[in-house]
Design a protein around this motif. Structure first.
Motif, mmCIF file in Angstrom:
data_model
loop_
_atom_site.group_PDB
_atom_site.id
_atom_site.type_symbol
_atom_site.label_atom_id
_atom_site.label_comp_id
_atom_site.label_asym_id
_atom_site.label_seq_id
_atom_site.Cartn_x
_atom_site.Cartn_y
_atom_site.Cartn_z
ATOM 1 N N ALA A 1 -8.428 -2.657 5.112
ATOM 2 C CA ALA A 1 -7.309 -1.961 5.424
ATOM 3 C C ALA A 1 -6.227 -2.647 5.552
ATOM 4 C CB ALA A 1 -7.253 -0.800 6.604
ATOM 5 N N ASN A 2 -6.181 -3.726 5.986
ATOM 6 C CA ASN A 2 -5.102 -4.826 6.149
ATOM 7 C C ASN A 2 -4.957 -5.327 4.801
ATOM 8 O OD1 ASN A 2 -4.962 -4.339 8.999
ATOM 9 N ND2 ASN A 2 -6.045 -6.250 9.583
ATOM 10 N N GLN A 3 -6.141 -5.859 3.989
ATOM 11 C CA GLN A 3 -5.966 -6.501 2.866
ATOM 12 C C GLN A 3 -5.426 -5.356 1.824
ATOM 13 O OE1 GLN A 3 -9.815 -8.031 2.253
ATOM 14 N NE2 GLN A 3 -9.648 -9.424 3.853
ATOM 15 N N ALA A 4 -5.792 -4.272 1.855
ATOM 16 C CA ALA A 4 -5.320 -3.137 1.042
ATOM 17 C C ALA A 4 -3.928 -2.824 1.119
ATOM 18 C CB ALA A 4 -6.044 -1.660 1.261
ATOM 19 N N ILE A 5 -3.512 -2.786 2.499
ATOM 20 C CA ILE A 5 -2.075 -2.674 2.780
ATOM 21 C C ILE A 5 -1.131 -3.866 2.172
ATOM 22 C CG2 ILE A 5 -0.033 -2.540 4.501
ATOM 23 C CD1 ILE A 5 -2.144 -0.539 6.052
ATOM 24 N N ALA A 6 -1.579 -5.012 2.395
ATOM 25 C CA ALA A 6 -0.874 -6.282 2.057
ATOM 26 C C ALA A 6 -0.736 -6.325 0.250
ATOM 27 C CB ALA A 6 -1.488 -7.568 2.280
ATOM 28 N N ALA A 7 -1.723 -6.005 -0.208
ATOM 29 C CA ALA A 7 -1.685 -6.005 -1.721
ATOM 30 C C ALA A 7 -0.691 -4.752 -2.108
ATOM 31 C CB ALA A 7 -3.133 -5.484 -2.181
ATOM 32 N N ALA A 8 -0.614 -3.740 -1.545
ATOM 33 C CA ALA A 8 0.176 -2.690 -1.805
ATOM 34 C C ALA A 8 1.638 -2.955 -1.685
ATOM 35 C CB ALA A 8 -0.166 -1.363 -1.195
ATOM 36 N N ARG A 9 1.844 -3.590 -0.207
ATOM 37 C CA ARG A 9 3.159 -4.012 -0.013
ATOM 38 C C ARG A 9 3.761 -5.209 -0.730
ATOM 39 N NH1 ARG A 9 3.317 -3.848 6.598
ATOM 40 N NH2 ARG A 9 2.944 -1.615 6.666
ATOM 41 N N PHE A 10 2.901 -5.643 -1.738
ATOM 42 C CA PHE A 10 3.279 -6.776 -2.719
ATOM 43 C C PHE A 10 3.410 -6.277 -4.005
ATOM 44 C CE2 PHE A 10 3.376 -11.001 -4.521
ATOM 45 C CZ PHE A 10 4.299 -11.631 -3.650
ATOM 46 N N GLY A 11 3.090 -4.879 -4.234
ATOM 47 C CA GLY A 11 3.493 -4.253 -5.498
ATOM 48 C C GLY A 11 2.119 -3.838 -6.412
ATOM 49 N N ALA A 12 1.174 -4.208 -5.891
ATOM 50 C CA ALA A 12 -0.254 -3.777 -6.635
ATOM 51 C C ALA A 12 -0.390 -1.996 -6.353
ATOM 52 C CB ALA A 12 -1.482 -4.275 -6.037
ATOM 53 N N LEU A 13 -1.079 -1.635 -7.308
ATOM 54 C CA LEU A 13 -1.797 -0.231 -7.164
ATOM 55 C C LEU A 13 -3.247 -0.229 -6.440
ATOM 56 C CD1 LEU A 13 -0.866 2.717 -7.619
ATOM 57 C CD2 LEU A 13 -2.422 2.647 -10.074
ATOM 58 N N VAL A 14 -3.222 0.116 -5.367
ATOM 59 C CA VAL A 14 -4.323 -0.149 -4.562
ATOM 60 C C VAL A 14 -5.057 1.081 -4.236
ATOM 61 C CG1 VAL A 14 -5.137 -1.020 -2.581
ATOM 62 C CG2 VAL A 14 -3.228 -2.121 -3.317
ATOM 63 N N ALA A 15 -6.400 0.898 -4.441
ATOM 64 C CA ALA A 15 -7.416 2.099 -3.950
ATOM 65 C C ALA A 15 -8.316 1.526 -3.070
ATOM 66 C CB ALA A 15 -8.164 2.666 -5.093
ATOM 67 N N MET A 16 -8.613 2.312 -2.129
ATOM 68 C CA MET A 16 -9.780 1.755 -1.010
ATOM 69 C C MET A 16 -10.965 2.754 -0.874
ATOM 70 S SD MET A 16 -9.042 0.501 2.825
ATOM 71 C CE MET A 16 -10.502 -0.345 3.417
ATOM 72 N N VAL A 17 -12.032 1.992 -0.700
ATOM 73 C CA VAL A 17 -13.565 2.479 -0.303
ATOM 74 C C VAL A 17 -13.731 2.287 0.733
ATOM 75 C CG1 VAL A 17 -15.623 2.612 -1.192
ATOM 76 C CG2 VAL A 17 -14.054 2.411 -2.920
ATOM 77 N N GLY A 18 -14.149 3.137 1.810
ATOM 78 C CA GLY A 18 -14.457 2.939 3.097
ATOM 79 C C GLY A 18 -14.697 4.260 3.954
ATOM 80 N N ARG A 19 -14.847 4.236 5.182
ATOM 81 C CA ARG A 19 -15.499 5.358 5.871
ATOM 82 C C ARG A 19 -14.511 5.307 7.135
ATOM 83 N NH1 ARG A 19 -20.272 8.562 5.675
ATOM 84 N NH2 ARG A 19 -21.293 8.268 3.516
ATOM 85 N N VAL A 20 -14.207 6.575 7.555
ATOM 86 C CA VAL A 20 -13.614 6.933 8.998
ATOM 87 C C VAL A 20 -14.104 7.582 9.686
ATOM 88 C CG1 VAL A 20 -11.268 6.082 8.302
ATOM 89 C CG2 VAL A 20 -11.926 8.611 7.935
#
Length: 308
Positions: free
Chosen positions: A48-67
């Motif tokens: 999640a941290n890496q996904a948010i960092a990429a998104a805040r830097f302008g990338a279009l981000v998708a995440m695969v995970g489980r909660v």
């Protein structure tokens, strides 16, 4: 995933946690009981941290995970959605609670982390295979090891099959990885401890960094990046050229999520077809900003802050 004009497309396969953070005067010794001067609770997990960092830097981000099917899981999904991250690849399980990380941060900015896998341990290879469309639409796929290893391996295999750039952050590192893993990795990003575990070469000097990186390349990795905290980063490119990058000088108050910030920005930059040198330099600037702030995801800067 939309194919509109954007900085690049990144898929992150990884962990989603709730961070419980205690600020202390120093890191506790074995058997020592410390009082906390500050406590906070927020979203975390390497994925999640890496996904948010990429998104805040302008990338279009998708995440695969489980909660988990619990309050923490709902809050973590809200966090990711608020960053504009595509959460269609995140599933909810009733078998385990949402993952937790118990973090202690000293006044000097160093930390210790204990991770409780929870729902992250339920992320299976089939959850990756079901997201082939997300992978197909991406430019870069990022994995770590806070989910089952076979799931990370399935992610690398699918990404390579589809011709995507792969980034592997083998954390936590327990033992050397099989060569078939590294042969699927375009960018292996490790810190000093992880480099030692994976290569079995201890660090005493900058030349040892090169030896460790070359050993990892001999095992199959493409480009190897060794992050060194305040001492910068070392890159060994696939063609054999090595280079040390100095880190910006800052006064650190909390190093939580600094490495994840670096990797997320690196992924965003590579997805937008920037050079590896520029990608590392921007990742370092972002990580340097993050360590001047308390918290994990709350410390991750936006692209405007990095470019300011």
């Amino acid at each position: 995933m939309s194919k509109e004009t954007h900085q690049g497309r990144v898929v992150v396969v990884g962990s989603i946690n709730t961070d419980l953070v205690a600020q202390t005067t120093h890191l506790p010794f074995p058997g020592e009981t410390l009082g906390s001067v500050r406590f906070s609770q927020a979203g975390g997990g390497k994925g999640a941290n890496q996904a948010i960092a990429a998104a805040r830097f302008g990338a279009l981000v998708a995440m695969v995970g489980r909660v988990g099917d619990d309050e923490n899981g709902g809050q973590r999904l809200d966090d990711l959605n608020s960053e504009g991250i595509d959460c269609s690849g995140i599933t909810v399980t009733r078998e385990q609670p949402t993952g937790l990380a118990l973090i202690t941060v000293s006044d000097g900015g160093q930390n210790t982390v204990v991770v409780v896998d929870g729902s992250n341990g339920e992320l299976k290879p089939v959850d990756v295979w079901c997201q082939e469309t997300l992978f197909s639409d991406s430019d870069v796929v990022v994995c770590q090891l806070e989910t089952p290893r076979e799931t990370a391996y399935a992610s690398l295999k699918l990404a390579r099959h589809l011709g995507k750039i792969t980034i592997l952050n083998p954390a936590p590192a327990i033992d050397p990885l099989p060569p078939e893993w590294l042969s699927l990795t375009d960018y292996l990003v490790v810190n000093e401890v992880e480099a030692l575990i994976l290569s079995d070469i201890p660090f005493a000097s900058e030349s040892d960094m090169g030896l460790a990186a070359r050993q990892l390349q001999r095992q199959g990795a493409g480009n190897v990046i060794v992050t060194l905290g305040a001492r910068g980063a070392y890159l060994l490119q696939e063609g054999g050229h090595g280079r040390h990058f100095s880190a910006p000088r800052v006064e650190a108050v909390d190093t939580t999520a600094a490495g994840d910030t670096f990797i997320g920005v690196l992924a965003a930059q590579l997805a937008s077809r920037q050079t590896i040198e520029k990608s590392i330099e921007r990742g370092q600037r972002a990580a340097a900003i993050s360590v001047t702030r308390h918290g994990g995801q709350t410390s991750i800067p936006t692209r405007d802050e990095v470019d300011d």
